[in-house]
Design an enzyme around this catalytic site. Structure first.
Site, PDB file in Angstrom:
ATOM      1  N   ALA A 123       0.796  -1.228   0.000  1.00 15.74           N
ATOM      2  CA  ALA A 123       0.000   0.000   0.000  1.00 15.74           C
ATOM      3  C   ALA A 123       0.826   1.275   0.000  1.00 15.74           C
ATOM      4  O   ALA A 123       0.272   2.375  -0.062  1.00 15.74           O
ATOM      5  CB  ALA A 123      -0.924  -0.002   1.218  1.00 15.74           C
ATOM      6  N   ASN A 189       0.111  -1.894   8.273  1.00 13.45           N
ATOM      7  CA  ASN A 189       1.252  -2.692   7.843  1.00 13.45           C
ATOM      8  C   ASN A 189       2.292  -1.831   7.139  1.00 13.45           C
ATOM      9  O   ASN A 189       3.477  -2.162   7.129  1.00 13.45           O
ATOM     10  CB  ASN A 189       0.792  -3.815   6.909  1.00 13.45           C
ATOM     11  CG  ASN A 189       0.196  -4.991   7.677  1.00 13.45           C
ATOM     12  OD1 ASN A 189       0.734  -5.427   8.686  1.00 13.45           O
ATOM     13  ND2 ASN A 189      -0.922  -5.491   7.195  1.00 13.45           N
ATOM     14  N   HIS A 219      -1.554   7.642   2.387  1.00 15.07           N
ATOM     15  CA  HIS A 219      -0.321   7.485   3.153  1.00 15.07           C
ATOM     16  C   HIS A 219       0.668   8.559   2.699  1.00 15.07           C
ATOM     17  O   HIS A 219       0.946   8.685   1.501  1.00 15.07           O
ATOM     18  CB  HIS A 219       0.286   6.102   2.926  1.00 15.07           C
ATOM     19  CG  HIS A 219      -0.631   4.976   3.271  1.00 15.07           C
ATOM     20  ND1 HIS A 219      -0.998   4.694   4.568  1.00 15.07           N
ATOM     21  CD2 HIS A 219      -1.262   4.073   2.485  1.00 15.07           C
ATOM     22  CE1 HIS A 219      -1.813   3.652   4.568  1.00 15.07           C
ATOM     23  NE2 HIS A 219      -2.003   3.264   3.313  1.00 15.07           N
TER      24      HIS A 219
END
Length: 267
Positions: A123, A189, A219
């Site tokens: 991700a 994660n 993110h």
């Protein structure tokens, strides 16, 4: 051709299987899928791939690389087993490695058996840049993760904020990456992957927000060191069936698998 064993057939697992079968993962073959209860998948057809709940039967298919998409418990249970069976182990639920004892055991097993633990970008973006910058010195690495309300249902976030009434971006965690991986095992994660690439779990700074104003998982990474500075923002489209993950996770695994059999590797 690389034989691939897949652990887990949830949202990410299905997408990875489809990528392999569809030829998006390079010269690879899906040899076996390990699940908790094979009877639930009696109507699933994956060519000559074996769907099994037997660990022994799974490894009898002799995978060259085992891809984990089944959560932290699967890393604890199968990482060392895969390595001891002569397989490389590709881990999606990398937050499991916030457990230092587990990480040390897995690294020792990889060294003993001459195999590798592979961490795809999943991700996040820029892990190659952070890993290069960590040759260093690397002074500071920070991660800010923002996800919409639906991504936080059924998580620790419900103990911090009322997800039914929140109207503004709200910080629900601020600390280091080791603690964030424990608190949000399925949702952060990325902080673990960033820590392994850069300056470690304790030194990597993490902020996590519930953000009702967005519809993507966002993110933001910033780093500073001898190399200079970098700031990276990614906006991942959540999977409709599991908003805690996104399409990019399976895409990243497929690319990592493709690199294992490709004459050209970029990044």
């Amino acid at each position: 051709m690389l034989n691939v064993g897949l652990i887990g057939y949830g949202t990410a697992g299905k997408d990875v299987a489809e990528a392999i079968l569809g030829g998006q993962a390079g010269d690879t073959r899906l040899a076996a899928v390990l699940v908790r209860d094979a009877a639930k998948y009696a109507d699933v057809a994956l060519g000559d791939c074996l769907i099994t709940d037997s660990e022994a039967a799974f490894f009898e298919r002799r995978p060259d690389v085992v891809v984990e998409t089944a959560g932290h418990a699967a890393v604890f249970r199968y990482a060392e087993a895969a390595l001891s069976h002569g397989c490389d182990f590709m881990v999606v639920s990398v937050g499991a490695f916030c457990d230092q004892a587990l990480f040390d055991r897995v690294m020792a097993s990889a060294s003993q058996h001459g195999k590798r633990v592979l961490v795809p970008s999943a991700a996040i973006a820029g892990l190659d840049r952070i890993a290069a910058a960590a040759q260093g010195p690397l002074e500071r690495v920070t991660l800010t993760t923002r996800k919409p309300v639906k991504a936080w249902r059924g998580t620790f976030a419900e103990e911090v904020v009322n997800l039914d009434t929140v109207t503004q971006p709200t910080v629900i965690f601020e600390g280091n990456a080791r603690e964030s991986s424990r608190v949000f095992p399925e949702s952060v994660n990325v902080s673990a992957a960033l820590s392994l690439a850069g300056i470690g779990f304790e030194a990597t700074e993490v902020r996590v927000l519930v953000d009702p104003t967005i519809d993507k998982n966002v993110h933001e990474v910033s780093a500073k060191g001898l190399f200079g500075e970098v700031r990276i923002e990614v906006q991942n489209t959540p999977s409709p069936s599991n908003p805690k993950t996104g399409y990019i996770v399976a895409m990243s695994v497929a690319r990592a698998l493709k690199n294992l059999s490709s004459p050209l590797v970029i990044g």
